[in-house]
Scaffold this motif. Structure first.
Motif, mmCIF file in Angstrom:
data_model
loop_
_atom_site.group_PDB
_atom_site.id
_atom_site.type_symbol
_atom_site.label_atom_id
_atom_site.label_comp_id
_atom_site.label_asym_id
_atom_site.label_seq_id
_atom_site.Cartn_x
_atom_site.Cartn_y
_atom_site.Cartn_z
ATOM 1 N N THR A 115 -52.415 35.533 -25.390
ATOM 2 C CA THR A 115 -51.507 35.436 -26.541
ATOM 3 C C THR A 115 -52.297 35.060 -27.804
ATOM 4 O OG1 THR A 115 -49.696 34.853 -25.090
ATOM 5 C CG2 THR A 115 -49.437 34.259 -27.403
ATOM 6 N N GLY A 117 -42.134 32.421 -18.571
ATOM 7 C CA GLY A 117 -42.433 31.362 -19.536
ATOM 8 C C GLY A 117 -41.272 30.423 -19.815
ATOM 9 N N ARG A 118 -40.111 30.997 -20.129
ATOM 10 C CA ARG A 118 -39.002 30.126 -20.555
ATOM 11 C C ARG A 118 -38.387 29.334 -19.405
ATOM 12 N NH1 ARG A 118 -38.002 35.373 -21.054
ATOM 13 N NH2 ARG A 118 -36.292 36.385 -19.961
ATOM 14 N N SER A 149 -51.350 29.257 -21.360
ATOM 15 C CA SER A 149 -50.959 30.642 -21.600
ATOM 16 C C SER A 149 -50.918 31.367 -20.271
ATOM 17 C CB SER A 149 -51.963 31.312 -22.549
ATOM 18 O OG SER A 149 -51.598 32.657 -22.739
ATOM 19 N N LYS A 150 -49.742 31.892 -19.947
ATOM 20 C CA LYS A 150 -49.612 32.578 -18.664
ATOM 21 C C LYS A 150 -50.420 33.872 -18.684
ATOM 22 C CE LYS A 150 -46.422 33.991 -15.147
ATOM 23 N NZ LYS A 150 -45.209 34.708 -14.833
ATOM 24 N N SER A 151 -50.237 34.640 -19.754
ATOM 25 C CA SER A 151 -50.980 35.901 -19.849
ATOM 26 C C SER A 151 -52.444 35.620 -20.154
ATOM 27 C CB SER A 151 -50.395 36.760 -20.970
ATOM 28 O OG SER A 151 -50.558 36.086 -22.215
ATOM 29 N N GLY A 152 -52.678 34.506 -20.824
ATOM 30 C CA GLY A 152 -54.045 34.156 -21.214
ATOM 31 C C GLY A 152 -54.550 34.971 -22.377
ATOM 32 N N ILE A 178 -47.337 28.757 -26.862
ATOM 33 C CA ILE A 178 -46.227 29.263 -27.685
ATOM 34 C C ILE A 178 -45.084 29.691 -26.768
ATOM 35 C CG2 ILE A 178 -47.083 31.663 -27.749
ATOM 36 C CD1 ILE A 178 -46.208 31.782 -30.711
ATOM 37 N N GLY A 179 -43.867 29.698 -27.305
ATOM 38 C CA GLY A 179 -42.695 30.162 -26.536
ATOM 39 C C GLY A 179 -42.514 29.313 -25.298
ATOM 40 N N GLY A 180 -42.439 29.990 -24.162
ATOM 41 C CA GLY A 180 -42.250 29.282 -22.903
ATOM 42 C C GLY A 180 -43.425 28.386 -22.548
ATOM 43 N N SER A 181 -44.561 28.622 -23.175
ATOM 44 C CA SER A 181 -45.728 27.782 -22.905
ATOM 45 C C SER A 181 -45.820 26.624 -23.892
ATOM 46 C CB SER A 181 -47.000 28.631 -22.954
ATOM 47 O OG SER A 181 -47.000 29.540 -21.888
ATOM 48 N N GLN A 201 -34.467 29.550 -26.898
ATOM 49 C CA GLN A 201 -35.371 30.534 -26.291
ATOM 50 C C GLN A 201 -34.832 30.986 -24.932
ATOM 51 O OE1 GLN A 201 -39.323 29.489 -24.937
ATOM 52 N NE2 GLN A 201 -39.746 31.611 -24.443
ATOM 53 N N GLN A 248 -38.460 40.287 -21.112
ATOM 54 C CA GLN A 248 -38.377 40.130 -22.571
ATOM 55 C C GLN A 248 -39.103 41.298 -23.251
ATOM 56 O OE1 GLN A 248 -39.506 37.404 -20.623
ATOM 57 N NE2 GLN A 248 -41.565 38.238 -20.571
ATOM 58 N N GLU A 271 -33.772 34.808 -25.246
ATOM 59 C CA GLU A 271 -34.710 35.750 -24.635
ATOM 60 C C GLU A 271 -34.148 36.320 -23.332
ATOM 61 O OE1 GLU A 271 -38.652 34.187 -23.777
ATOM 62 O OE2 GLU A 271 -39.546 35.491 -25.269
HETATM 63 O O1 PA5 Z 1 -40.792 33.328 -22.215
HETATM 64 C C1 PA5 Z 1 -41.805 33.971 -22.377
HETATM 65 O O2 PA5 Z 1 -42.243 34.710 -21.512
HETATM 66 C C2 PA5 Z 1 -42.594 33.876 -23.664
HETATM 67 O O3 PA5 Z 1 -42.013 32.985 -24.541
HETATM 68 C C3 PA5 Z 1 -44.003 33.405 -23.352
HETATM 69 O O4 PA5 Z 1 -43.937 32.179 -22.691
HETATM 70 C C4 PA5 Z 1 -44.816 33.274 -24.621
HETATM 71 O O5 PA5 Z 1 -44.876 34.497 -25.257
HETATM 72 C C5 PA5 Z 1 -46.215 32.772 -24.301
HETATM 73 O O6 PA5 Z 1 -46.852 33.629 -23.421
HETATM 74 P P1 PA5 Z 1 -48.148 33.199 -22.659
HETATM 75 O O7 PA5 Z 1 -47.829 32.020 -21.831
HETATM 76 O O8 PA5 Z 1 -48.510 34.396 -21.836
HETATM 77 O O9 PA5 Z 1 -49.192 32.888 -23.694
#
Ligand code: PA5
Length: 445
Positions: free
Chosen positions: A142, A200-201, A137-140, A78-81, A281, A413, A285
């Motif tokens: 989400t 992420g973005r 997922s960066k945070s792992g 989601i988002g940046g991912s 985004q 963000q 963001e």
């Molecule tokens: O730009 C960002 O940091 C967010 O859009 C994240 O990429 C998004 O919330 C997904 O997060 P994550 O990769 O930790 O699941």
């Protein structure tokens, strides 16, 4: 790629864009020296030029395994991912890829919503299909992505067995932390690391974007080359007037200061719809902080000329447009002559559809300029991996500069956390007991 600022200067006192030169220079210096706000997240700055052919090969090797083993690949993120890969694949894909037989696996996106219908329908589609998963997922941790991954992992293992599932599930996540990392290590999945210093973005040129794009069959080496060439063109040592990222950052800040609070990214190619989503985004963001920041909006023309066109032509004059113009179509199709000419279109006979599209673009630009809309234009020769790579880096670099000129930290963000806290409190997630109590009182439960 070429940036033109068309009539934007006519909304500004003479020399205004030049006056931003010292601030833009200071922002570029702060980025280079790592002295700006958010300096933990500058890994994107020289990322394109640092990607090695060996790294591209490693990604392509994994992509080839997935392409061989799968008829569909679900990219969960989601988002940046999510948006970077979706944007690039959409820009390069056939518009009707869904309807055509293909040797390439279908690339599907999930984990970006919590719609029961969406996930159910996806699972229904995947039943009996040889599918794999790229869990990003960066945070792992989400929630949207994790719920989807839990369901898809089970389906994949049930259908293909644990051993094959291990081969066709790949994780792109943090090197050490988070549930996605723990799961990948335990199950023995192939993993790629999202560098700590890339947010992420800004991560489309890491495996977050590169792996799904390679799985779709596109040339990631060309994508990275386009970005690396643009990195050079936007370098701090380039003259201000020759540096498109510097000029774009200065112009949009100058217009914002003049009350142009909304920037509309315009395209005339349906394939660019998700580039706009990615761009929204990136800028939203990065800049929407401390109660300031341009609101990034987007339209797809001609479609939206027949809906939002009225507002843009004649609504509140708080907008400016940035048009992504694609010089040349990849296909060739002309309007046929018709002996009866009932539709009156014979005046177009023999003309390329792309020529008509360009006249629509030119006519719209002039109409919107007459309507008092500042117009910027970014022209790329065609839709291919190289030029999309150029666009990506141009927007990223301009975003970093622009946010710093605006006076915000473009790389955090904090506002995104607020909804998560409330959602976890409402769902009574362990650890959120105090918030749960407060929110239940607030909603009277
Ligand atoms: O730009 C960002 O940091 C967010 O859009 C994240 O990429 C998004 O919330 C997904 O997060 P994550 O990769 O930790 O699941």
């Amino acid at each position: 790629m070429k940036l033109q600022i068309n009539n934007a200067t006519s909304f500004l006192a003479s020399g205004t864009i030049e006056q931003y030169k010292p601030q833009v220079r200071a922002a570029q210096q702060a980025l280079e020296e790592g002295t700006c706000a958010g300096n933990d997240f500058l890994g994107w700055l020289h990322l394109p030029s640092s990607i090695t052919p060996e790294f591209i090969d490693e990604i392509n090797r994994t992509a080839n395994i997935l392409r061989q083993e799968c008829d569909a690949i679900v990219v969960a993120g989601i988002g940046g991912s999510y948006l970077g890969a979706k944007a690039v694949i959409s820009a390069l894909d056939d518009n009707f890829t869904w309807l055509k037989p293909s040797d390439s696996p279908r690339i599907l996106f999930a984990g970006n919503n919590i719609s029961e219908d969406y996930i159910t329908e996806l699972i229904d589609y995947l039943r009996g299909v040889r599918f794999g998963i790229i869990n990003i997922s960066k945070s792992g941790t989400t929630t949207e992505t994790a719920i989807t991954f839990r369901l898809l992992k089970k389906l994949c293992e049930d259908q293909r067995g644990k051993q094959t599932a291990q081969k066709v599930i790949v994780a792109v996540t943090d090197a050490h932390r988070g549930a996605a990392r723990q799961c990948a290590d335990k199950e023995g999945y192939k993993t790629f690391v999202i560098p700590d210093n890339v947010g992420g973005r800004f991560s489309v040129l890491t495996p977050v974007g590169l792996l799904p794009i390679a799985c779709a069959g596109y040339d990631i080496a060309q994508l990275v080359k386009g970005a690396a060439d643009m990195e050079h063109q936007c370098d701090i040592n380039q003259q201000f007037a020759e540096n498109p990222a510097a000029i774009y950052a200065a112009t949009r800040n100058a217009l914002y200061a003049e009350g142009k609070k909304i920037e509309i990214l315009v395209n005339y190619q349906p394939k660019l719809h998700f580039m706009s989503e990615w761009w929204k985004q990136l800028y939203g963001e990065s800049e929407g902080k401390n109660h300031k920041g341009i609101f990034p909006a987007s339209v797809d023309f001609s479609t939206d000329l027949h809906s939002m066109g009225q507002w843009i032509q004649d609504g509140e004059r708080t907008i400016f447009e940035t048009v992504i113009s694609v010089d040349k179509a990849n296909s060739s199709l002309t309007v046929p002559a018709d002996s009866e000419n009932l539709d009156g279109l014979n005046f177009l006979a023999g003309k390329h559809i792309d020529e008509v599209n360009h006249k629509a673009e030119q006519g719209t630009r002039l109409a919107h300029i007459d309507g008092g809309v500042p117009n910027l234009q970014i022209t790329i020769p065609c839709l291919d991996a190289y030029n999309i790579g150029q666009l990506i880096y141009f927007f990223e670099k301009a975003c970093g500069i622009s946010g710093l000129v605006l006076g915000v930290n473009p790389f955090n963000q904090p506002g995104v956390e607020d909804y998560k806290r409330n959602m976890f409190a409402l769902l009574r997630k362990p650890g959120y007991e105090k918030e749960s109590e407060e929110i239940m009182k607030r909603i009277g439960e």
